[in-house]
Design a protein around this motif. Structure first.
Motif, mmCIF file in Angstrom:
data_model
loop_
_atom_site.group_PDB
_atom_site.id
_atom_site.type_symbol
_atom_site.label_atom_id
_atom_site.label_comp_id
_atom_site.label_asym_id
_atom_site.label_seq_id
_atom_site.Cartn_x
_atom_site.Cartn_y
_atom_site.Cartn_z
ATOM 1 N N ASP A 112 0.828 -1.204 0.000
ATOM 2 C CA ASP A 112 0.000 0.000 0.000
ATOM 3 C C ASP A 112 0.865 1.258 0.000
ATOM 4 O OD1 ASP A 112 -2.370 -1.504 0.101
ATOM 5 O OD2 ASP A 112 -2.198 -1.708 2.279
ATOM 6 N N GLN A 113 0.203 2.412 -0.023
ATOM 7 C CA GLN A 113 0.895 3.700 -0.005
ATOM 8 C C GLN A 113 0.242 4.618 1.026
ATOM 9 O OE1 GLN A 113 0.266 4.702 -4.131
ATOM 10 N NE2 GLN A 113 2.250 3.925 -4.756
ATOM 11 N N GLN A 114 1.082 5.409 1.695
ATOM 12 C CA GLN A 114 0.556 6.387 2.658
ATOM 13 C C GLN A 114 1.364 7.675 2.551
ATOM 14 O OE1 GLN A 114 -0.031 5.264 6.693
ATOM 15 N NE2 GLN A 114 -1.427 3.587 6.217
ATOM 16 N N TYR A 115 0.655 8.774 2.737
ATOM 17 C CA TYR A 115 1.279 10.096 2.671
ATOM 18 C C TYR A 115 0.749 10.909 3.851
ATOM 19 C CZ TYR A 115 2.973 14.473 0.596
ATOM 20 O OH TYR A 115 3.640 15.655 0.354
ATOM 21 N N SER A 116 1.632 11.639 4.511
ATOM 22 C CA SER A 116 1.244 12.355 5.725
ATOM 23 C C SER A 116 1.182 13.865 5.518
ATOM 24 C CB SER A 116 2.222 12.033 6.860
ATOM 25 O OG SER A 116 2.175 10.660 7.189
ATOM 26 N N ILE A 117 0.337 14.501 6.308
ATOM 27 C CA ILE A 117 0.189 15.959 6.271
ATOM 28 C C ILE A 117 0.265 16.478 7.697
ATOM 29 C CG2 ILE A 117 -1.325 17.891 5.644
ATOM 30 C CD1 ILE A 117 -2.643 15.800 3.655
ATOM 31 N N LEU A 118 1.215 17.355 7.958
ATOM 32 C CA LEU A 118 1.354 17.986 9.264
ATOM 33 C C LEU A 118 0.635 19.325 9.237
ATOM 34 C CD1 LEU A 118 2.550 18.459 12.101
ATOM 35 C CD2 LEU A 118 4.651 19.269 10.980
ATOM 36 N N CYS A 119 -0.366 19.487 10.110
ATOM 37 C CA CYS A 119 -1.096 20.747 10.224
ATOM 38 C C CYS A 119 -0.691 21.422 11.529
ATOM 39 C CB CYS A 119 -2.606 20.495 10.218
ATOM 40 S SG CYS A 119 -3.237 19.792 8.695
ATOM 41 N N ILE A 120 -0.016 22.564 11.419
ATOM 42 C CA ILE A 120 0.441 23.309 12.590
ATOM 43 C C ILE A 120 -0.441 24.543 12.757
ATOM 44 C CG2 ILE A 120 2.366 24.548 13.636
ATOM 45 C CD1 ILE A 120 4.268 22.858 11.966
ATOM 46 N N PHE A 121 -1.028 24.698 13.942
ATOM 47 C CA PHE A 121 -1.886 25.842 14.231
ATOM 48 C C PHE A 121 -1.176 26.721 15.259
ATOM 49 C CE2 PHE A 121 -4.483 22.259 12.950
ATOM 50 C CZ PHE A 121 -5.320 22.816 11.987
ATOM 51 N N GLY A 168 17.219 20.752 -3.539
ATOM 52 C CA GLY A 168 16.475 20.847 -4.795
ATOM 53 C C GLY A 168 15.093 20.238 -4.666
ATOM 54 N N GLY A 169 14.350 20.299 -5.741
ATOM 55 C CA GLY A 169 12.987 19.778 -5.718
ATOM 56 C C GLY A 169 11.997 20.840 -5.278
ATOM 57 N N ALA A 170 10.732 20.494 -5.356
ATOM 58 C CA ALA A 170 9.671 21.450 -5.040
ATOM 59 C C ALA A 170 9.410 21.484 -3.541
ATOM 60 C CB ALA A 170 8.393 21.073 -5.784
ATOM 61 N N SER A 171 9.028 22.654 -3.049
ATOM 62 C CA SER A 171 8.676 22.811 -1.639
ATOM 63 C C SER A 171 7.318 22.173 -1.368
ATOM 64 C CB SER A 171 8.627 24.298 -1.271
ATOM 65 O OG SER A 171 8.025 24.482 -0.009
ATOM 66 N N ARG A 172 7.200 21.567 -0.192
ATOM 67 C CA ARG A 172 5.910 20.997 0.222
ATOM 68 C C ARG A 172 5.463 21.651 1.527
ATOM 69 N NH1 ARG A 172 8.719 16.364 -1.217
ATOM 70 N NH2 ARG A 172 8.770 15.562 0.925
ATOM 71 N N VAL A 173 5.711 22.962 1.612
ATOM 72 C CA VAL A 173 5.387 23.738 2.812
ATOM 73 C C VAL A 173 4.525 24.930 2.411
ATOM 74 C CG1 VAL A 173 6.316 25.008 4.778
ATOM 75 C CG2 VAL A 173 7.607 23.109 3.811
ATOM 76 N N GLN A 174 3.531 25.245 3.230
ATOM 77 C CA GLN A 174 2.663 26.390 2.939
ATOM 78 C C GLN A 174 2.211 27.057 4.233
ATOM 79 O OE1 GLN A 174 -0.983 25.428 0.921
ATOM 80 N NE2 GLN A 174 -1.518 27.556 0.522
ATOM 81 N N PHE A 175 2.158 28.393 4.209
ATOM 82 C CA PHE A 175 1.614 29.153 5.336
ATOM 83 C C PHE A 175 0.344 29.871 4.889
ATOM 84 C CE2 PHE A 175 1.077 33.294 7.423
ATOM 85 C CZ PHE A 175 0.860 32.857 8.712
ATOM 86 N N ILE A 231 3.564 20.018 4.766
ATOM 87 C CA ILE A 231 3.420 20.792 5.998
ATOM 88 C C ILE A 231 2.578 22.028 5.729
ATOM 89 C CG2 ILE A 231 4.634 22.065 7.805
ATOM 90 C CD1 ILE A 231 7.056 20.255 7.285
ATOM 91 N N VAL A 232 1.510 22.170 6.508
ATOM 92 C CA VAL A 232 0.628 23.326 6.400
ATOM 93 C C VAL A 232 0.659 24.063 7.729
ATOM 94 C CG1 VAL A 232 -1.746 24.086 6.129
ATOM 95 C CG2 VAL A 232 -0.883 22.225 4.711
ATOM 96 N N VAL A 233 1.027 25.343 7.714
ATOM 97 C CA VAL A 233 1.060 26.152 8.929
ATOM 98 C C VAL A 233 -0.066 27.179 8.839
ATOM 99 C CG1 VAL A 233 2.445 27.646 10.398
ATOM 100 C CG2 VAL A 233 3.555 25.849 9.070
ATOM 101 N N VAL A 234 -0.957 27.179 9.828
ATOM 102 C CA VAL A 234 -2.114 28.077 9.832
ATOM 103 C C VAL A 234 -1.918 29.138 10.921
ATOM 104 C CG1 VAL A 234 -4.610 28.252 10.054
ATOM 105 C CG2 VAL A 234 -3.595 26.203 9.046
ATOM 106 N N GLY A 235 -1.912 30.400 10.521
ATOM 107 C CA GLY A 235 -1.808 31.503 11.466
ATOM 108 C C GLY A 235 -3.171 31.825 12.050
ATOM 109 N N VAL A 236 -3.319 31.667 13.364
ATOM 110 C CA VAL A 236 -4.601 31.864 14.047
ATOM 111 C C VAL A 236 -4.580 33.178 14.818
ATOM 112 C CG1 VAL A 236 -6.210 30.902 15.736
ATOM 113 C CG2 VAL A 236 -4.901 29.369 14.255
#
Length: 411
Positions: free
Chosen positions: A220-229, A278-285, A254-259
């Motif tokens: 199988d395959q799994q992919y993780s997402i870190l949500c930081i609040f 190198g490679g694409a970023s997988r981080v977003q604010f 990685i998703v960072v949410v400004g609260v």
């Protein structure tokens, strides 16, 4: 050139689409950004000249000219590569890791002006952000179990930048995330500083790597997402960048949410981050306040980049999507009238629920009306209209609520 070019077919130059030239080699030479003579027009003309000898054939495809306007064509679409739907239909699971800021800058949760203040009338900003984002991601998680971590607080007198929220390593469902978030305050913590997300990032990278390794064992395959609040800027930008570089090879977005209403100017570096290897970023604010007015906008903006990030990771690791998962059998039990009779009366359940909600609202409105009457009597020295008696006030509220209740029940 990365600009889109018009594509025509045959002598009549019928327009049949666009193409994005990512690299080109003409007459043994290469066309690149460093060659001043190879501007966009040169590429277009040279490609036409290279096919001029075959232009008499009806089926020749020729790049005619630069297309006007902005184009949004991904290389995957042109090359027919896998997409997000391919991976999800192949059984790829998303695993969500949640991290919550318990720093002192959020304010004392016992006071109403705190971002962590809990009340019966609705959710605070942290609860809203967690609910909106995690509810969407949970749809792609089959076991509905989520690790929840806290940071920027002291436990047993020691500053801890990555501690477990809740009694178990993983909680069940979005409701479990919200409960773990609240229970952290009951466990005895001292809200502290600074805001440091490095340990949370490192922990999420290990969790993501472990989940994928376990999934691989069963094909199988799994992919993780870190949500930081969080409600503030990170303490150390350089250390944060180093932590991000450390998890770049892990199956993690990685998703960072400004609260809250704070100044998040110091977090914009996350959207400009480029991995050192190198490679694409997988981080977003994403800043929550700027999207609060639009329903669903927070979840949409926060999660829009994840499909491409997931595909980009697996493609870079030469891991194509699995074949679509199909059910081995679908069982449909025979219909029995007695089963229908045994079902609880949903209408009565709804009526009781509406009554309960109506009474709570009745009490809140009663308090507001009493406050209003007091202001009329004391705030204006007794002037104004004659205040309603207690019985009149109650009758008025009951009539209003019964009208609402009647309409809801009829629906």
């Amino acid at each position: 050139t990365e600009k889109a070019l018009l594509v025509t077919k045959g002598k009549d130059k019928k327009h049949i689409g666009h193409v994005v030239v990512l690299a080109a080699s003409i007459s043994g030479g290469s066309v690149n950004d460093d060659d001043d003579s190879s501007n966009d027009g040169t590429v277009s003309r040279s490609l036409q000249e290279s096919t001029a000898a075959k232009d008499d054939a009806d089926e020749d495809i020729v790049l005619l000219e630069e297309a006007t306007g902005d184009m949004a064509i991904s290389p995957d679409e042109l090359e027919g590569g896998p997409n997000f739907a391919d991976y999800i239909s192949g059984g790829c699971q998303l695993r969500v890791v949640v991290a919550i800021d318990y720093s002192a800058s959020n304010g004392d949760p016992r006071k109403e002006n705190s971002l962590h203040h809990f009340n019966d009338d609705g959710m605070n900003d942290y609860e809203m952000a967690i609910s909106q984002i995690c509810s969407t991601l949970a749809k792609y998680d089959s076991d509905q179990k989520f690790p929840v971590f806290g940071f920027a607080a002291k436990k047993n007198g020691q500053l801890n930048q990555c501690f477990q929220c809740g009694d178990t390593e993983e909680v069940e469902g979005v409701a479990g995330i919200l409960e773990a978030y609240k229970n952290a305050f009951k466990s005895g913590i001292a809200m502290s500083k600074p805001t440091n997300i490095c340990q949370v990032i490192n922990r999420a990278g290990k969790v993501a790597k472990s989940h994928l390794a376990s999934a691989k064992e069963s094909g199988d395959q799994q992919y993780s997402i870190l949500c930081i609040f969080t409600n503030g800027n990170v303490h150390n930008v350089d250390a944060t960048v180093e932590a991000l570089n450390g998890v770049q090879e892990d199956p993690l977005s990685i998703v960072v949410v400004g609260v809250g209403p704070g100044d998040f100017g110091g977090m914009q570096f996350l959207n400009e981050y480029q991995p050192s290897g190198g490679g694409a970023s997988r981080v977003q604010f994403v800043e929550m306040n700027s999207l609060k007015a639009q329903k669903g906008a927070l979840a949409d903006e926060t999660l829009k980049g994840i499909p491409d990030q997931l595909v980009g990771y697996f493609v870079s690791k030469n891991m194509p999507p699995n074949a679509p998962v199909e059910a081995d059998e679908i069982v449909i039990e025979p219909y029995k009238e007695e089963d229908e009779e045994e079902k609880p009366d949903k209408k009565n359940e709804m009526i009781e629920k509406v009554k309960e909600q109506g009474m709570r609202q009745l009490m809140r409105q009663g308090k507001r009306m009493l406050d209003k009457q007091k202001r009329k009597i004391f705030g204006r020295g007794g002037r104004g209209r004659r205040p309603l008696s207690g019985q009149q006030m109650f009758d008025k509220l009951v009539d209003k609520q019964m009208n609402k209740l009647t309409k809801l029940i009829s629906k």
